[in-house]
Write an enzyme that holds these catalytic residues in place. Structure first.
Site, PDB file in Angstrom:
ATOM      1  N   ARG A  25      74.193  34.804   4.014  1.00  0.00           N
ATOM      2  CA  ARG A  25      75.583  34.419   3.788  1.00  0.00           C
ATOM      3  C   ARG A  25      76.504  35.641   3.833  1.00  0.00           C
ATOM      4  O   ARG A  25      77.607  35.582   4.384  1.00  0.00           O
ATOM      5  CB  ARG A  25      75.715  33.688   2.448  1.00  0.00           C
ATOM      6  CG  ARG A  25      75.126  32.283   2.454  1.00  0.00           C
ATOM      7  CD  ARG A  25      74.889  31.772   1.026  1.00  0.00           C
ATOM      8  NE  ARG A  25      74.541  30.368   0.997  1.00  0.00           N
ATOM      9  CZ  ARG A  25      73.311  29.883   1.191  1.00  0.00           C
ATOM     10  NH1 ARG A  25      72.314  30.725   1.438  1.00  0.00           N
ATOM     11  NH2 ARG A  25      73.087  28.585   1.131  1.00  0.00           N
ATOM     12  N   ARG A 158      62.414  20.774  13.091  1.00  0.00           N
ATOM     13  CA  ARG A 158      63.219  20.455  11.908  1.00  0.00           C
ATOM     14  C   ARG A 158      64.547  19.842  12.325  1.00  0.00           C
ATOM     15  O   ARG A 158      65.186  20.307  13.268  1.00  0.00           O
ATOM     16  CB  ARG A 158      63.433  21.720  11.061  1.00  0.00           C
ATOM     17  CG  ARG A 158      62.133  22.274  10.509  1.00  0.00           C
ATOM     18  CD  ARG A 158      62.312  23.620   9.836  1.00  0.00           C
ATOM     19  NE  ARG A 158      63.092  23.537   8.617  1.00  0.00           N
ATOM     20  CZ  ARG A 158      63.386  24.577   7.842  1.00  0.00           C
ATOM     21  NH1 ARG A 158      62.943  25.790   8.186  1.00  0.00           N
ATOM     22  NH2 ARG A 158      64.086  24.432   6.755  1.00  0.00           N
ATOM     23  N   SER A 200      70.099  18.383   3.641  1.00  0.00           N
ATOM     24  CA  SER A 200      70.255  19.830   3.529  1.00  0.00           C
ATOM     25  C   SER A 200      71.710  20.162   3.225  1.00  0.00           C
ATOM     26  O   SER A 200      72.626  19.469   3.678  1.00  0.00           O
ATOM     27  CB  SER A 200      69.834  20.513   4.835  1.00  0.00           C
ATOM     28  OG  SER A 200      70.125  21.892   4.786  1.00  0.00           O
ATOM     29  N   SER A 201      71.917  21.240   2.474  1.00  0.00           N
ATOM     30  CA  SER A 201      73.272  21.718   2.194  1.00  0.00           C
ATOM     31  C   SER A 201      73.690  22.813   3.176  1.00  0.00           C
ATOM     32  O   SER A 201      74.804  23.324   3.094  1.00  0.00           O
ATOM     33  CB  SER A 201      73.343  22.266   0.763  1.00  0.00           C
ATOM     34  OG  SER A 201      72.526  23.430   0.638  1.00  0.00           O
ATOM     35  N   SER A 227      70.582  20.359  -3.419  1.00  0.00           N
ATOM     36  CA  SER A 227      70.622  21.834  -3.468  1.00  0.00           C
ATOM     37  C   SER A 227      72.021  22.349  -3.796  1.00  0.00           C
ATOM     38  O   SER A 227      72.516  23.289  -3.177  1.00  0.00           O
ATOM     39  CB  SER A 227      70.130  22.425  -2.141  1.00  0.00           C
ATOM     40  OG  SER A 227      68.822  22.020  -1.848  1.00  0.00           O
ATOM     41  N   ASP A 342      62.266  24.638  -3.005  1.00  0.00           N
ATOM     42  CA  ASP A 342      61.422  25.789  -2.696  1.00  0.00           C
ATOM     43  C   ASP A 342      60.542  26.203  -3.873  1.00  0.00           C
ATOM     44  O   ASP A 342      59.626  27.014  -3.717  1.00  0.00           O
ATOM     45  CB  ASP A 342      62.277  26.975  -2.254  1.00  0.00           C
ATOM     46  CG  ASP A 342      62.812  26.814  -0.838  1.00  0.00           C
ATOM     47  OD1 ASP A 342      62.302  25.942  -0.107  1.00  0.00           O
ATOM     48  OD2 ASP A 342      63.742  27.548  -0.464  1.00  0.00           O
ATOM     49  N   LYS A 369      60.310  21.352   6.005  1.00  0.00           N
ATOM     50  CA  LYS A 369      60.351  22.785   5.729  1.00  0.00           C
ATOM     51  C   LYS A 369      59.576  23.492   6.833  1.00  0.00           C
ATOM     52  O   LYS A 369      59.366  22.945   7.908  1.00  0.00           O
ATOM     53  CB  LYS A 369      59.761  23.067   4.343  1.00  0.00           C
ATOM     54  CG  LYS A 369      60.589  22.491   3.193  1.00  0.00           C
ATOM     55  CD  LYS A 369      61.925  23.204   3.055  1.00  0.00           C
ATOM     56  CE  LYS A 369      62.704  22.717   1.852  1.00  0.00           C
ATOM     57  NZ  LYS A 369      63.995  23.457   1.712  1.00  0.00           N
ATOM     58  N   ARG A 373      55.428  20.495   3.533  1.00  0.00           N
ATOM     59  CA  ARG A 373      54.892  21.219   2.383  1.00  0.00           C
ATOM     60  C   ARG A 373      54.087  20.341   1.437  1.00  0.00           C
ATOM     61  O   ARG A 373      53.127  20.799   0.819  1.00  0.00           O
ATOM     62  CB  ARG A 373      56.026  21.921   1.627  1.00  0.00           C
ATOM     63  CG  ARG A 373      56.384  23.241   2.266  1.00  0.00           C
ATOM     64  CD  ARG A 373      57.178  24.135   1.356  1.00  0.00           C
ATOM     65  NE  ARG A 373      57.550  25.313   2.114  1.00  0.00           N
ATOM     66  CZ  ARG A 373      58.709  25.939   2.006  1.00  0.00           C
ATOM     67  NH1 ARG A 373      59.619  25.481   1.172  1.00  0.00           N
ATOM     68  NH2 ARG A 373      58.959  27.007   2.732  1.00  0.00           N
ATOM     69  N   LYS A 440      58.601  36.206   6.509  1.00  0.00           N
ATOM     70  CA  LYS A 440      59.808  35.396   6.669  1.00  0.00           C
ATOM     71  C   LYS A 440      60.778  35.601   5.515  1.00  0.00           C
ATOM     72  O   LYS A 440      61.995  35.636   5.701  1.00  0.00           O
ATOM     73  CB  LYS A 440      59.437  33.914   6.790  1.00  0.00           C
ATOM     74  CG  LYS A 440      60.644  32.974   6.950  1.00  0.00           C
ATOM     75  CD  LYS A 440      60.205  31.548   7.184  1.00  0.00           C
ATOM     76  CE  LYS A 440      61.380  30.602   7.191  1.00  0.00           C
ATOM     77  NZ  LYS A 440      62.329  30.857   8.293  1.00  0.00           N
TER      78      LYS A 440
END
Length: 457
Positions: A25, A158, A200-201, A227, A342, A369, A373, A440
């Site tokens: 960000r 994804r 997702s945000s 999230s 997460d 993800k 997961r 990652k």
């Protein structure tokens, strides 16, 4: 390649890795600013490097500078022999992890508003970073020329269909039936838009960062936002760069004044709760750990791991200098991870070492993800003798003793780290296939883990 993890006691302290969520960000904000920003304590994980690659492609000028505070003698000598260097000159070394681990800060001279003439290419490689792809799709829509955002690895599978909502703001936007690559062609215009935030945000983050640069005011209505802490993190980073977003208390409606300008600043990247969570769980299961560099009142969603550790009965001490977690009698716990999915991998490792059946809610957030997961956790922990059952809205972990075995990381950094922590607290050696995927988010994970392991006599 495999990485062997043996049963060990945990005792010592580490510095938390830099937050990749805050890093990405901050890089985006610095790219959009007029002037030069400094990123202090940057993250050189794979996703962080991907964000730097994208900023470089979109016209930012990036340089590395030796950090003076707290530098070791070896680091100081290195800095004397290696003056300020360009991003491209050091990209290979950074990827190999051969040089830096907090020794350097980054300066980013922004390409204010993305001036077309400064763009190096209209093809953006987002690697396997979902945040980069969904966020930079909005930012790239500031450009008149069509821009293609490409993906690799697990990101190809994804969903990114949510970015097609950019059409409501005058952007030509195409995906491959809801999957990468994404093609966008601006210019984005101010307006009112309604989006679904259940999956997702990250797309919302992109809109929030882009719309202040439009000439008019905008409103965003969000349905089913998940999230939420990550959205608060976005707004906090924007505020550091002088851009304001107004919103209601439930983060359902946002008002963005147009005509704002990102201002350069020195942005300190805080410690990463997502990566540190694995070590905090390790302390609860196998001894004691101090993790330095974490903000107890962070906007990061995964700071909620402290609540889970308290629920499980671990000894927890949190202050401004460090977070201490030590082993105690651990009992099964219940935890809602809908806003912090997460945390599932470290919490599964925690549940595996607790007495009784632990229940973690929000399992529906895990399908898209780096791996599926939920399925990966069931498969790999069953190899270690831990029973996990998955229901529509929750995961149940039957605690016991993790035994040795060979597990597969599924090329998912958090699965690899969860299996490693289970191995530390279990009995018998755990061999992890594909351990390099931790780069990652946390390239030095195994190095840090080795530094706090105390072998049994």
């Amino acid at each position: 390649m495999k990485r062997r993890i043996s049963s060990s006691k945990i005792d010592g302290e580490i510095n938390a890795p830099a937050s990749k969520s805050a890093m990405i960000r901050a890089v985006a904000a610095a790219l959009l600013a007029k002037g030069t920003s400094e990123i202090v304590n940057p993250s050189f994980c794979t996703d962080g490097l991907t964000a730097l690659d994208i900023a470089d492609t979109l016209g930012a000028e990036i340089n590395y500078h030796a950090a003076s505070r707290g530098a070791s003698k070896a680091r100081q000598e290195y800095a004397m022999n290696h003056p300020t260097t360009s991003y491209r000159a050091n990209r290979g070394a950074l990827t190999r992890g051969a040089i830096y681990r907090g020794e350097r800060n980054i300066t980013i001279k922004g390409n204010e508003g993305l001036k077309e003439k400064s763009i190096k290419s209209n093809f953006i490689d987002c690697g396997e970073s979902g945040l980069c792809m969904r966020m930079f799709a909005s930012i790239a829509s500031l450009l008149e020329e069509e821009t293609t955002l490409e993906a690799s690895g697990s990101l190809l599978g994804r969903p990114v269909k949510m970015v097609e909502a950019l059409r409501a703001l005058g952007v030509t936007c195409r995906t491959e039936e809801g999957f990468p690559p994404i093609k966008v062609k601006g210019n984005i215009t101010a307006g009112s838009i309604e989006i679904n935030g259940a999956e997702s945000s990250q797309f919302l983050t992109g809109l929030l960062m882009t719309l202040p640069l439009c000439s008019g005011d905008s409103r965003i209505k969000v349905i089913g936002l998940k999230s939420k802490p990550y959205v608060e993190l976005t707004i906090d980073i924007m505020d550091r760069f002088g851009v304001t977003v107004l919103h209601d208390k439930d983060l359902r409606e946002f008002y963005i004044q147009g005509g704002q300008q990102y201002k350069p600043c020195a942005c300190i990247i805080e410690g990463d709760w997502s990566g540190a969570a694995f070590f905090l769980v390790a302390g609860a299961l196998a001894g004691s750990i101090k993790v330095k560099g974490l903000d107890p009142i962070s906007y990061q969603a995964d700071a909620a791991v402290i609540r889970a550790l308290n629920h499980a009965g671990a000894r927890v001490e949190a202050n401004d200098d460090y977070i201490l977690v030590a082993k105690d009698r651990l009992n099964a716990f219940e935890f809602d991870a809908r806003d912090c999915p997460d945390l599932f991998p470290p919490l599964v490792a925690l549940g595996a070492g607790c007495l009784g059946k632990s229940i973690i809610y929000g399992v529906e957030r895990l399908k898209h993800k780096e791996s599926d997961r939920a399925l990966a956790l069931v498969e790999e922990f069953s190899k270690l003798g831990i029973e996990i059952r998955v229901f529509e809205d929750r995961m149940e972990v039957n605690g016991g003793t993790a035994w040795g075995g060979i597990v597969d990381s599924h090329n998912d950094h958090r699965i690899a780290m969860a299996c490693a922590i289970a191995g530390i607290a279990g009995k018998g050696d755990v061999d992890i296939e594909g351990p390099a995927c931790v780069s990652k988010s946390y390239p030095s994970f195994f190095e840090d883990l080795n530094s706090v392991k105390v072998k049994y006599e």
